[in-house]
Design a protein around this motif. Structure first.
Motif, PDB file in Angstrom:
ATOM      1  N   TYR A   1      21.154  55.648  53.780  1.00  0.00           N
ATOM      2  CA  TYR A   1      20.964  54.546  54.721  1.00  0.00           C
ATOM      3  C   TYR A   1      22.143  53.576  54.626  1.00  0.00           C
ATOM      4  O   TYR A   1      22.714  53.375  53.549  1.00  0.00           O
ATOM      5  CB  TYR A   1      19.677  53.783  54.422  1.00  0.00           C
ATOM      6  N   LEU A   2      22.472  52.964  55.751  1.00  0.00           N
ATOM      7  CA  LEU A   2      23.453  51.887  55.786  1.00  0.00           C
ATOM      8  C   LEU A   2      22.740  50.588  56.133  1.00  0.00           C
ATOM      9  O   LEU A   2      21.779  50.580  56.915  1.00  0.00           O
ATOM     10  CB  LEU A   2      24.550  52.174  56.814  1.00  0.00           C
ATOM     11  N   VAL A   3      23.217  49.506  55.526  1.00  0.00           N
ATOM     12  CA  VAL A   3      22.610  48.195  55.717  1.00  0.00           C
ATOM     13  C   VAL A   3      23.662  47.253  56.288  1.00  0.00           C
ATOM     14  O   VAL A   3      24.731  47.078  55.695  1.00  0.00           O
ATOM     15  CB  VAL A   3      22.068  47.631  54.393  1.00  0.00           C
ATOM     16  N   GLY A   4      23.379  46.685  57.441  1.00  0.00           N
ATOM     17  CA  GLY A   4      24.321  45.781  58.076  1.00  0.00           C
ATOM     18  C   GLY A   4      23.818  44.354  58.066  1.00  0.00           C
ATOM     19  O   GLY A   4      22.611  44.099  58.160  1.00  0.00           O
ATOM     20  N   GLY A   5      24.748  43.413  57.948  1.00  0.00           N
ATOM     21  CA  GLY A   5      24.373  42.003  57.983  1.00  0.00           C
ATOM     22  C   GLY A   5      25.421  41.119  57.341  1.00  0.00           C
ATOM     23  O   GLY A   5      26.313  41.600  56.622  1.00  0.00           O
ATOM     24  N   GLU A   6      25.339  39.815  57.587  1.00  0.00           N
ATOM     25  CA  GLU A   6      26.313  38.862  57.065  1.00  0.00           C
ATOM     26  C   GLU A   6      26.062  38.562  55.587  1.00  0.00           C
ATOM     27  O   GLU A   6      24.944  38.705  55.091  1.00  0.00           O
ATOM     28  CB  GLU A   6      26.265  37.570  57.884  1.00  0.00           C
ATOM     29  N   ILE A   7      27.124  38.152  54.912  1.00  0.00           N
ATOM     30  CA  ILE A   7      27.054  37.903  53.459  1.00  0.00           C
ATOM     31  C   ILE A   7      27.546  36.500  53.120  1.00  0.00           C
ATOM     32  O   ILE A   7      28.260  35.864  53.896  1.00  0.00           O
ATOM     33  CB  ILE A   7      27.850  38.957  52.663  1.00  0.00           C
ATOM     34  N   GLU A   8      27.151  36.038  51.933  1.00  0.00           N
ATOM     35  CA  GLU A   8      27.685  34.819  51.336  1.00  0.00           C
ATOM     36  C   GLU A   8      28.066  35.163  49.895  1.00  0.00           C
ATOM     37  O   GLU A   8      27.216  35.607  49.116  1.00  0.00           O
ATOM     38  CB  GLU A   8      26.638  33.711  51.311  1.00  0.00           C
ATOM     39  N   LEU A   9      29.310  34.954  49.542  1.00  0.00           N
ATOM     40  CA  LEU A   9      29.781  35.280  48.198  1.00  0.00           C
ATOM     41  C   LEU A   9      29.272  34.256  47.196  1.00  0.00           C
ATOM     42  O   LEU A   9      29.352  33.042  47.416  1.00  0.00           O
ATOM     43  CB  LEU A   9      31.308  35.319  48.169  1.00  0.00           C
ATOM     44  N   LEU A  10      28.745  34.758  46.078  1.00  0.00           N
ATOM     45  CA  LEU A  10      28.239  33.901  45.000  1.00  0.00           C
ATOM     46  C   LEU A  10      29.156  33.905  43.784  1.00  0.00           C
ATOM     47  O   LEU A  10      29.367  32.877  43.143  1.00  0.00           O
ATOM     48  CB  LEU A  10      26.837  34.363  44.583  1.00  0.00           C
ATOM     49  N   ASN A  11      29.667  35.077  43.437  1.00  0.00           N
ATOM     50  CA  ASN A  11      30.538  35.222  42.269  1.00  0.00           C
ATOM     51  C   ASN A  11      31.609  36.267  42.562  1.00  0.00           C
ATOM     52  O   ASN A  11      31.369  37.223  43.302  1.00  0.00           O
ATOM     53  CB  ASN A  11      29.739  35.690  41.039  1.00  0.00           C
ATOM     54  N   GLU A  12      32.767  36.079  41.935  1.00  0.00           N
ATOM     55  CA  GLU A  12      33.824  37.087  42.030  1.00  0.00           C
ATOM     56  C   GLU A  12      33.878  37.883  40.737  1.00  0.00           C
ATOM     57  O   GLU A  12      33.477  37.411  39.673  1.00  0.00           O
ATOM     58  CB  GLU A  12      35.165  36.415  42.308  1.00  0.00           C
ATOM     59  N   LEU A  13      34.387  39.099  40.840  1.00  0.00           N
ATOM     60  CA  LEU A  13      34.531  39.935  39.655  1.00  0.00           C
ATOM     61  C   LEU A  13      35.636  39.380  38.762  1.00  0.00           C
ATOM     62  O   LEU A  13      36.564  38.725  39.248  1.00  0.00           O
ATOM     63  CB  LEU A  13      34.885  41.365  40.064  1.00  0.00           C
ATOM     64  N   PRO A  14      35.564  39.618  37.461  1.00  0.00           N
ATOM     65  CA  PRO A  14      36.672  39.222  36.587  1.00  0.00           C
ATOM     66  C   PRO A  14      37.986  39.795  37.105  1.00  0.00           C
ATOM     67  O   PRO A  14      38.039  40.936  37.559  1.00  0.00           O
ATOM     68  CB  PRO A  14      36.279  39.842  35.240  1.00  0.00           C
ATOM     69  N   ASN A  15      39.030  38.986  37.067  1.00  0.00           N
ATOM     70  CA  ASN A  15      40.310  39.384  37.651  1.00  0.00           C
ATOM     71  C   ASN A  15      41.432  39.226  36.627  1.00  0.00           C
ATOM     72  O   ASN A  15      41.904  38.109  36.382  1.00  0.00           O
ATOM     73  CB  ASN A  15      40.597  38.533  38.882  1.00  0.00           C
ATOM     74  N   PRO A  16      41.881  40.329  36.026  1.00  0.00           N
ATOM     75  CA  PRO A  16      42.955  40.231  35.037  1.00  0.00           C
ATOM     76  C   PRO A  16      44.305  39.866  35.648  1.00  0.00           C
ATOM     77  O   PRO A  16      45.247  39.560  34.930  1.00  0.00           O
ATOM     78  CB  PRO A  16      42.999  41.639  34.426  1.00  0.00           C
ATOM     79  N   PHE A  17      44.400  39.892  36.982  1.00  0.00           N
ATOM     80  CA  PHE A  17      45.668  39.588  37.642  1.00  0.00           C
ATOM     81  C   PHE A  17      45.546  38.348  38.524  1.00  0.00           C
ATOM     82  O   PHE A  17      46.152  38.273  39.597  1.00  0.00           O
ATOM     83  CB  PHE A  17      46.137  40.798  38.460  1.00  0.00           C
ATOM     84  N   ALA A  18      44.766  37.385  38.061  1.00  0.00           N
ATOM     85  CA  ALA A  18      44.545  36.158  38.838  1.00  0.00           C
ATOM     86  C   ALA A  18      45.864  35.444  39.146  1.00  0.00           C
ATOM     87  O   ALA A  18      46.009  34.819  40.206  1.00  0.00           O
ATOM     88  CB  ALA A  18      43.607  35.222  38.078  1.00  0.00           C
ATOM     89  N   LYS A  19      46.829  35.550  38.255  1.00  0.00           N
ATOM     90  CA  LYS A  19      48.132  34.909  38.441  1.00  0.00           C
ATOM     91  C   LYS A  19      48.794  35.349  39.738  1.00  0.00           C
ATOM     92  O   LYS A  19      49.508  34.575  40.382  1.00  0.00           O
ATOM     93  CB  LYS A  19      49.029  35.240  37.244  1.00  0.00           C
ATOM     94  N   TYR A  20      48.565  36.603  40.107  1.00  0.00           N
ATOM     95  CA  TYR A  20      49.212  37.148  41.302  1.00  0.00           C
ATOM     96  C   TYR A  20      48.259  37.299  42.485  1.00  0.00           C
ATOM     97  O   TYR A  20      48.603  37.901  43.491  1.00  0.00           O
ATOM     98  CB  TYR A  20      49.845  38.499  40.986  1.00  0.00           C
ATOM     99  N   THR A  21      47.060  36.753  42.360  1.00  0.00           N
ATOM    100  CA  THR A  21      46.085  36.868  43.449  1.00  0.00           C
ATOM    101  C   THR A  21      46.181  35.656  44.357  1.00  0.00           C
ATOM    102  O   THR A  21      45.962  34.522  43.925  1.00  0.00           O
ATOM    103  CB  THR A  21      44.658  36.979  42.878  1.00  0.00           C
ATOM    104  N   LEU A  22      46.514  35.907  45.611  1.00  0.00           N
ATOM    105  CA  LEU A  22      46.514  34.857  46.629  1.00  0.00           C
ATOM    106  C   LEU A  22      45.615  35.304  47.772  1.00  0.00           C
ATOM    107  O   LEU A  22      45.659  36.469  48.182  1.00  0.00           O
ATOM    108  CB  LEU A  22      47.930  34.595  47.155  1.00  0.00           C
ATOM    109  N   ARG A  23      44.805  34.394  48.277  1.00  0.00           N
ATOM    110  CA  ARG A  23      43.930  34.678  49.412  1.00  0.00           C
ATOM    111  C   ARG A  23      44.660  34.360  50.712  1.00  0.00           C
ATOM    112  O   ARG A  23      45.658  33.619  50.710  1.00  0.00           O
ATOM    113  CB  ARG A  23      42.650  33.844  49.316  1.00  0.00           C
ATOM    114  N   PRO A  24      44.187  34.878  51.846  1.00  0.00           N
ATOM    115  CA  PRO A  24      44.867  34.603  53.111  1.00  0.00           C
ATOM    116  C   PRO A  24      45.093  33.121  53.406  1.00  0.00           C
ATOM    117  O   PRO A  24      46.160  32.742  53.907  1.00  0.00           O
ATOM    118  CB  PRO A  24      43.934  35.246  54.144  1.00  0.00           C
ATOM    119  N   VAL A  25      44.131  32.262  53.072  1.00  0.00           N
ATOM    120  CA  VAL A  25      44.330  30.838  53.312  1.00  0.00           C
ATOM    121  C   VAL A  25      45.507  30.314  52.489  1.00  0.00           C
ATOM    122  O   VAL A  25      46.241  29.400  52.933  1.00  0.00           O
ATOM    123  CB  VAL A  25      43.030  30.048  53.013  1.00  0.00           C
TER     124      VAL A  25
END
Length: 379
Positions: free
Chosen positions: A146-170
């Motif tokens: 089955y596939l489930v469709g619908g909008e989401i709201e992010l609560l937590n992000e996964l641990p990121n060992p490369f946060a130094k190089y992570t930039l979001r589109p904004v």
């Protein structure tokens, strides 16, 4: 001018602090859905606008439209189904559920639709094959029914060992504006850089204001370079060979689908959302094995005059001993015996055998980075 987000508006689907606190305090009251790492990364990319205009996982109309027409149901170009699969839903349409990666509640989802789908049709349309030897096809066949469709709201992000190089589109959009770049070419990669990559990147840079190198971090197939090797290799390349005011490096977490031409369009859309105006499309972009023609990923862009980002196509390039430089067939008159073609497999085999790639294949500094790792490859 930094490109407009795909669909016209940059999506942001992150729960406000008070809402997040309330949801987490009541998490035991929600149906719980376990997701894998790839779907958790998809959630982050939806929430931060990398997948704009998506606000969640695809509902049936959008899913079927993407399969059949490579567009969302409102005619926006979209080529890769971003879906959430479940085996046996324990919730109903209209419910709100929490999506967990292991023990981490990653997002709340408002279930709009639960629907079935044909896995072979999914595979054939997206990957042009139903062979399970294709890693993307194998992934589809392993999905729930089955596939489930619908909008989401992010609560937590996964641990990121490369946060130094992570930039979001904004953030990249602000960075490009601060640097005064009106035209930006993006380069997608899942490999350490060889001199051929550098040639393509710098060739493209001669026509625009800025170069945005955006390595993919995340699950890869056996034999690919590990994430930390790719980052370290680009660090040293930037230090010694790139003008600081004309190039920038930022990573994106993403699970490769190896969908060839369809994924080339998807990669271009992602970089459009980061703010890029141009996108480099190489030979056999996002391919695997022999499932796609070498320039299928170039030709598919003819179907999307409304994509909103300009592809830059590069044919196969090589080192010519007579020219003494990196060239391609359009500018080199010399015969095959004078040519040394770039091959990621050949370079990886040389590294495994302890051989030093020639300087016209790989910068010595990059090779030293790779050699500093006991095992630089995914097992």
């Amino acid at each position: 001018m930094v490109s407009k987000p795909h669909g016209g508006k940059l999506v942001r689907r992150i729960a406000a602090p008070k809402t997040r606190e309330r949801i987490l305090s009541e998490q035991h009251e929600y149906p719980r859905v376990q997701i894998d790492h790839g779907r958790a990364i998809d959630l982050e990319n939806i929430a931060h606008g990398v997948y704009s205009p998506l606000k969640g996982f695809l509902t049936r109309d959008d899913f079927e439209s993407v399969l059949d027409h490579m567009r969302l149901s409102d005619d926006t170009p979209w080529t890769i189904p971003i879906v959430l699969d479940v085996e046996n839903p324990t919730f109903e349409e209209g419910d709100a559920v929490l999506l967990y990666y292991e023990d981490l509640p990653v997002a709340r989802m408002h279930v709009e639709e639960i629907y079935t789908y044909d896995k072979k049709e999914f595979a054939k349309n997206v990957f042009k094959t139903t062979e399970e030897a294709h890693p993307g096809v194998a992934r589809v066949y392993s999905m729930g029914d089955y596939l489930v469709g619908g909008e989401i709201e992010l609560l937590n992000e996964l641990p990121n060992p490369f946060a130094k190089y992570t930039l979001r589109p904004v953030e990249t959009r602000i960075l490009f504006r601060e640097r005064g770049w009106e035209t930006i070419v993006a380069f997608q990669t899942r490999n350490v850089p060889h001199v051929g990559h550098e040639y393509v990147q710098k060739s493209a840079l001669t026509f625009v204001d800025g170069l945005f190198i955006n390595p993919v971090l995340g699950k890869k197939k056996k034999g690919d370079y590990k994430d930390e090797v790719i980052i370290k290799a680009y660090e040293v390349l930037f230090k010694h060979y790139y003008p600081k005011d004309a190039a920038t490096l930022a990573t994106v977490r993403y699970e490769m689908r190896y969908a060839g031409p369809r994924e080339a369009i998807h990669h271009a859309i992602m970089r459009k959302n980061f703010g890029a105006t141009h996108f480099i499309v190489g030979r056999d972009h996002a391919g695997v094995g022999n499932y796609y023609g070498p320039y299928d990923a170039h030709e598919i862009f003819n179907h999307f005059p409304d994509l909103g980002i300009t592809p830059m196509f590069f044919k196969e390039f090589f080192y010519c001993r007579r020219c003494g430089s990196i060239v391609n067939e359009r500018i080199c008159p010399h015969p095959m015996e004078d040519r040394e073609y770039f091959s990621g497999t050949k370079i990886r085999n040389m590294i495994r055998e302890g051989k030093v790639p020639p300087a016209y294949f790989m910068r010595p500094e990059v090779y030293e980075v790779i050699r500093s790792f006991d095992n630089p490859f995914v097992e």
